[in-house]
Design a protein around this motif. Sequence first.
Motif, mmCIF file in Angstrom:
data_model
loop_
_atom_site.group_PDB
_atom_site.id
_atom_site.type_symbol
_atom_site.label_atom_id
_atom_site.label_comp_id
_atom_site.label_asym_id
_atom_site.label_seq_id
_atom_site.Cartn_x
_atom_site.Cartn_y
_atom_site.Cartn_z
ATOM 1 N N UNK A 151 -8.626 8.687 1.820
ATOM 2 C CA UNK A 151 -8.912 8.959 0.382
ATOM 3 C C UNK A 151 -7.943 9.842 0.079
ATOM 4 N N UNK A 152 -7.931 11.052 0.669
ATOM 5 C CA UNK A 152 -7.003 11.975 0.259
ATOM 6 C C UNK A 152 -5.367 11.696 0.290
ATOM 7 N N UNK A 153 -5.000 11.032 1.281
ATOM 8 C CA UNK A 153 -3.787 10.836 1.344
ATOM 9 C C UNK A 153 -3.417 9.747 0.240
ATOM 10 N N UNK A 154 -4.385 8.727 0.111
ATOM 11 C CA UNK A 154 -4.088 7.714 -1.056
ATOM 12 C C UNK A 154 -4.011 8.327 -2.536
ATOM 13 N N UNK A 155 -4.806 9.594 -2.490
ATOM 14 C CA UNK A 155 -4.745 10.446 -4.118
ATOM 15 C C UNK A 155 -3.430 10.861 -4.010
ATOM 16 N N UNK B 152 9.127 4.191 -1.687
ATOM 17 C CA UNK B 152 7.867 4.901 -1.566
ATOM 18 C C UNK B 152 7.336 4.880 -0.099
ATOM 19 N N UNK B 153 7.476 3.908 0.433
ATOM 20 C CA UNK B 153 6.828 3.540 1.714
ATOM 21 C C UNK B 153 7.425 4.335 2.832
ATOM 22 N N UNK C 36 0.067 4.153 1.799
ATOM 23 C CA UNK C 36 1.345 3.914 1.062
ATOM 24 C C UNK C 36 1.645 2.445 0.482
ATOM 25 N N UNK C 37 0.869 1.327 0.718
ATOM 26 C CA UNK C 37 0.636 0.230 -0.070
ATOM 27 C C UNK C 37 -0.042 0.394 -1.100
#
Length: 815
Positions: A287-291, A321-322, A391-392
């Motif tokens: 969740x944190x990384x996605x944010x 980005x990836x 990343x996606x």
Amino acid sequence: MNLLFNLRYTLRLLRKSPGTAVVAVFIMALGLAVAVPLYALIKNIGYSSLPFPDGDRIVRVMALNNETGQPLRIGFDSYQYELMKSSLENVEEFAAYDSFRVILSDGDVAVDFMGGQVTSSFFSIMPAEPFLGRTLQPADEEPGAPAVVVLGYNTWQNYYSGNPDIIGQSSRINGEPHTVVGVMPEGYRYPEVRELWTALPLKNSNPGGVRNLSVMATLSESTDLSETSVAIGTLFDGLRADYPDIYPLVSATVVPFTRYLAVSTDMSTIGILMSGIALATLVLVSFNLGNLLLIRANERLQELSIRNALGSTKLEIIREVLRESLIICTAGLAFGLILSRLVLDFFNFEINYLLGTEGSFMLPPWAVFELTPNVVLISFLTTFFIWIATGLFSAWRLARRDIGTFIQGGAHSLIGGAGKRALHVLVGLEITVSAALLVVCGASFIATINGTRADFGAVKDNFFTGYVVLSASAYDSKAARLNYLNELHTELLDQNDFTDVTFSTAVPGQDGETITYALNDRQFDTDTPPSQNQVWVADNFFELFEVPLQEGRWFDAGDVDGSQPVVIVDELFAENTWPGESAIGKSIQVTQEQRTESLQIVGVTSHIIHDEPMAPQSSYTSLYRPIAQSPLDYFRVAVKVEQTLNADIAAVSSSLRQAATRVDRDVPVLTIHPLERVMQSSMNGNDTLGEILLGVAFVVFSLAIVALFAIVSRSIIARTTEVGIRRALGSTELKAISLFLKQGLGHVAFALPVGGGLGILISSSFLADTANVGSIIVNVSVVVALTITTMVFLASYIPSRKVVTMEPGEALHYE
């Protein structure tokens, strides 16, 4: 060449604007520092594969209670073992073994090891080429065969100084000569942790013999666990029908050999808890990384838009980005593995200290707390999954929009509209998971800490205790064992260092032997007889440890072999069994190893904790028997010393060992420690668990506070232009700040009850037997709620205060 160029370009951008990336790497590393060690702990203790051919087919046969399905502490007798060997066709090989304390007394000083009596087939199931000589052979098990021994590599090196001519020499083991026939290679310490092996002669194949055999087997390739478990269950159904008086409740099943520790103890429950914590931590990291990656993509939106205008395709931008997220995840993996190694070193230190008090218990050789290739591979796969998932997410947000239109849209366009809603959802999920983890870890930690503060019910200052095993054939009779006790008592009191001496089979903080019992004056509601802890003690045991007598009398010189069998019960047992009545004069029938005795209660003592000081163990009751009536072949010696010697472990140990040597050089006093440390050792497992949970709570708190500050503040800063417009239209600073505070506290109002409720539900399930569990969970939940609310408030207020203090014109052009 393009790949290298693009990689260098991405690294330059990260160096130029490292803020969000550094936070993301920190979060990734902390998450792995929790999940990887917990995975290694669970995997290596209960789910490892044995390093032998067909190691996944090696199983342990476990005795079960037929009615409850719970594991039994008893082993199998030789009749059951032979029946299994002859009846189960889907098993390639069976082996039986028993563990025993080994006293080697070839030199000037006797030393002890843990050894195994094994059938020769044991070395076929767990094979290894001997370093010297040979392993055991079937002829070694025959009645009247010469006594032989196979040494472990460490025993050969440490006790025999690596003597290359050791094969054929005689060694005194438990006072009996044994011929050394082999030395096993370094690292071979199976089936658990064993330092030497002798032959196990199965003398008695009649039903109902001594139940002390552990049984292992290798399954055939054409069968599986479930099929074998059904077959062995059917076999024991017939055994109960044929011998209902001997085997009334015993059934059996098979489990993978490395899983029997987890199955036979509460490690399964702990494993589930740890697995859940590890998984939830990784979810929180995701969740944190996605944010953060969404915010990072938003920071680069204008630059990516310019690249798109200059000819870069959307696919190339998504790859960029990836690529950036891959670099962040890889850096997090590297730092996470470094932190994981430090945490595993801490595990090793804690466990070695825990096991140092009682040398008879050691972790099995497959339980290695290090970054094994399997653990590293799982770490890589976990990182790959997190990279793909997070990343996606950012790439998907880019792919759904026309990047070229963002050149005039400002750097915050990705988190507008649907992006803003997605960000709100992720922040809410993060608060939910953080609250649940903090409640579970906090409540479990407080529960373990409360358990370590228990009063054992006996004094501990100025006491030392050691362990004595009378395994030599010279002590086969009760009279010989009692004579040894009397002589050792005299020798110890002749030492000026000791003011008093007592003996028992368990001191406070240690559990005794388990027996079943029945009562003359009542019947139990269940067909399963209740079990009870039994401790044999000298007649001065209670007075020396200052345990109050509640009723009746202590044991005295008349309680000897041949006199009326008597027992002292503690007040909890008396009150639970005969509420409102006197227990004095009542009778108890105890059954142990197929032998039943009727005991008369002569005294009631206050409660002593003979187990972990945690509920429900802290309320386990004990029966006390006079050691003079039936001295066992093992016991604890406890000596009281002068205050001046309380800290001098070396001097006390030397005096104890010298006294024992004068009585019998083949019988040393083992594992000598202050009684306070022995009591502490019963809590070490809870202490270690508490420290792990505290560490997890700290990491979760760090993840939550860093991520919330980073994400909430970044989302506020990304709306700087909006604030400038509001301020230009006449909005006050207070209204602008309250807008963001309402947004942050709205997340809390929705997510905190869900996460807190989930944490309360899980904690209530795992801590159901803990004393005052309700108040513990409530207090922890309140603290967690206040902490998370404060964190979100500050994460919203501090950056919003900075934004609203800008001049409207400056805010309109802020990037």
